[in-house]
Structure formats: C-alpha cells, structure tokens
Design a protein around this motif. Structure first.
Motif, PDB file in Angstrom:
ATOM      1  N   ILE A  96      33.717  17.123  95.754  1.00 31.09           N
ATOM      2  CA  ILE A  96      34.897  17.970  95.602  1.00 31.09           C
ATOM      3  C   ILE A  96      35.220  18.060  94.113  1.00 31.09           C
ATOM      4  O   ILE A  96      34.975  17.118  93.364  1.00 31.09           O
ATOM      5  CB  ILE A  96      36.090  17.412  96.411  1.00 31.09           C
ATOM      6  N   ARG A  97      35.730  19.208  93.692  1.00 35.93           N
ATOM      7  CA  ARG A  97      36.135  19.403  92.295  1.00 35.93           C
ATOM      8  C   ARG A  97      37.648  19.529  92.229  1.00 35.93           C
ATOM      9  O   ARG A  97      38.264  20.166  93.079  1.00 35.93           O
ATOM     10  CB  ARG A  97      35.504  20.658  91.714  1.00 35.93           C
ATOM     11  N   GLY A  98      38.210  18.947  91.186  1.00 40.12           N
ATOM     12  CA  GLY A  98      39.647  19.020  90.992  1.00 40.12           C
ATOM     13  C   GLY A  98      40.025  18.470  89.634  1.00 40.12           C
ATOM     14  O   GLY A  98      39.182  18.263  88.766  1.00 40.12           O
ATOM     15  N   LYS A  99      41.324  18.218  89.467  1.00 45.56           N
ATOM     16  CA  LYS A  99      41.858  17.740  88.199  1.00 45.56           C
ATOM     17  C   LYS A  99      42.455  16.350  88.417  1.00 45.56           C
ATOM     18  O   LYS A  99      43.185  16.129  89.384  1.00 45.56           O
ATOM     19  CB  LYS A  99      42.941  18.696  87.705  1.00 45.56           C
ATOM     20  N   VAL A 100      42.136  15.418  87.509  1.00 43.54           N
ATOM     21  CA  VAL A 100      42.666  14.060  87.614  1.00 43.54           C
ATOM     22  C   VAL A 100      44.186  14.103  87.500  1.00 43.54           C
ATOM     23  O   VAL A 100      44.729  14.631  86.529  1.00 43.54           O
ATOM     24  CB  VAL A 100      42.069  13.136  86.526  1.00 43.54           C
ATOM     25  N   GLU A 104      42.190  24.415  96.302  1.00 39.86           N
ATOM     26  CA  GLU A 104      41.390  25.475  96.911  1.00 39.86           C
ATOM     27  C   GLU A 104      42.231  26.748  96.977  1.00 39.86           C
ATOM     28  O   GLU A 104      41.751  27.835  96.700  1.00 39.86           O
ATOM     29  CB  GLU A 104      40.941  25.057  98.306  1.00 39.86           C
ATOM     30  N   ASN A 105      43.494  26.595  97.311  1.00 37.44           N
ATOM     31  CA  ASN A 105      44.476  27.674  97.257  1.00 37.44           C
ATOM     32  C   ASN A 105      45.514  27.242  96.225  1.00 37.44           C
ATOM     33  O   ASN A 105      46.256  26.297  96.474  1.00 37.44           O
ATOM     34  CB  ASN A 105      45.122  27.872  98.628  1.00 37.44           C
ATOM     35  N   PRO A 106      45.589  27.899  95.056  1.00 39.20           N
ATOM     36  CA  PRO A 106      46.489  27.465  93.985  1.00 39.20           C
ATOM     37  C   PRO A 106      47.958  27.367  94.389  1.00 39.20           C
ATOM     38  O   PRO A 106      48.727  26.667  93.738  1.00 39.20           O
ATOM     39  CB  PRO A 106      46.297  28.523  92.899  1.00 39.20           C
ATOM     40  N   GLN A 107      48.375  28.042  95.446  1.00 38.93           N
ATOM     41  CA  GLN A 107      49.765  27.946  95.888  1.00 38.93           C
ATOM     42  C   GLN A 107      50.047  26.627  96.599  1.00 38.93           C
ATOM     43  O   GLN A 107      51.198  26.213  96.712  1.00 38.93           O
ATOM     44  CB  GLN A 107      50.113  29.100  96.822  1.00 38.93           C
ATOM     45  N   PHE A 108      49.014  25.976  97.110  1.00 37.43           N
ATOM     46  CA  PHE A 108      49.181  24.747  97.885  1.00 37.43           C
ATOM     47  C   PHE A 108      48.224  23.680  97.373  1.00 37.43           C
ATOM     48  O   PHE A 108      47.174  23.446  97.957  1.00 37.43           O
ATOM     49  CB  PHE A 108      48.936  25.008  99.373  1.00 37.43           C
TER      50      PHE A 108
END
Length: 124
Positions: A3-7, A31-35
């Motif tokens: 999975i990709r994301g921000k620390v 995955e959805n910037p609103q949530f």
C-alpha cells in the motif's frame, strides 16, 4: 500486500515482554482524498528498525502481511483480531522535484492532412 501512503506517525519501540518487542507506524492512505484512512502497521522483533529512516510526511510504500488470530476471554467469548505486519518500507521518490519523463504531450504535432497526392495504395 503493498500500500502507498504518507507517514502520519511513527511509534516508539515497545518491549512487550523480555523476548518480544514491537513498533507501530501510522500511514495516511487516501484512495479517495475526501476520506483519508489512517492505517496502523506494526513491525516486530528485529524488524522494528525498518521505521528508523522515516519522517512524518514521507511518501512510502509499505509491504506487509495480513495476520489474524482468535482470543478467548475469561467468560469464554472469542474475539478475532487482525494485524498488518510490515516487513519492508520504501520511501517514494519525490516526483515534484524530478523532471517529467518525455511522453506524448511533449511531442510536436504532426500534420496528417492530405498532401494532395492520391497515389498511396491504402485500402481505406
């Protein structure tokens, strides 16, 4: 799994027992910037140091295994728990600073209008 994301947060190493230690990493996954989802990964034993070179805000790809186990309390009620056990964390290159790779948008337009000569033998 990956999975990709921000620390979002990096936990301290916890010595749970004399022979067991663990450390948490919270990653903001959008995955959805609103949530935005905040996903907790854990590293155990000799892998607790895989979070050492990370900073809050880093874009990362986390490779992990999904683990599940039952636990029965004193009253005999069984609950089930899931863990996301990280085994590798890779910092993603900062794409904003990197030069964009050449692509179709960089190519000059081509004139495909008829040249006036109808001597080609294409069937269409």
């Amino acid at each position: 799994m990956e999975i990709r994301g921000k620390v979002h947060e990096i936990g301290a190493t916890q010595q749970v027992t004399e022979s067991f230690k663990k450390r948490d990493l919270i990653v903001a996954y959008a995955e959805n910037p609103q949530f935005v989802e905040y996903i907790r990964f854990e590293a155990t034993q000799d892998r607790v140091n895989i979070f050492d070179n990370l900073n809050v805000g880093d874009e990362v790809e986390v490779s992990f295994n999904l683990r599940g186990r039952p636990w029965t309390n004193k009253e005999g009620v069984t609950s089930y728990f899931n863990s996301l056990v990280a085994w590798r964390v890779t910092k993603m290159a900062n794409t904003a600073q990197a030069a964009p790779a050449p692509g179709y948008a960089d190519m000059p337009p081509v004139d495909i209008s008829s040249s006036g000569a109808d001597d080609d033998d294409l069937p269409f």
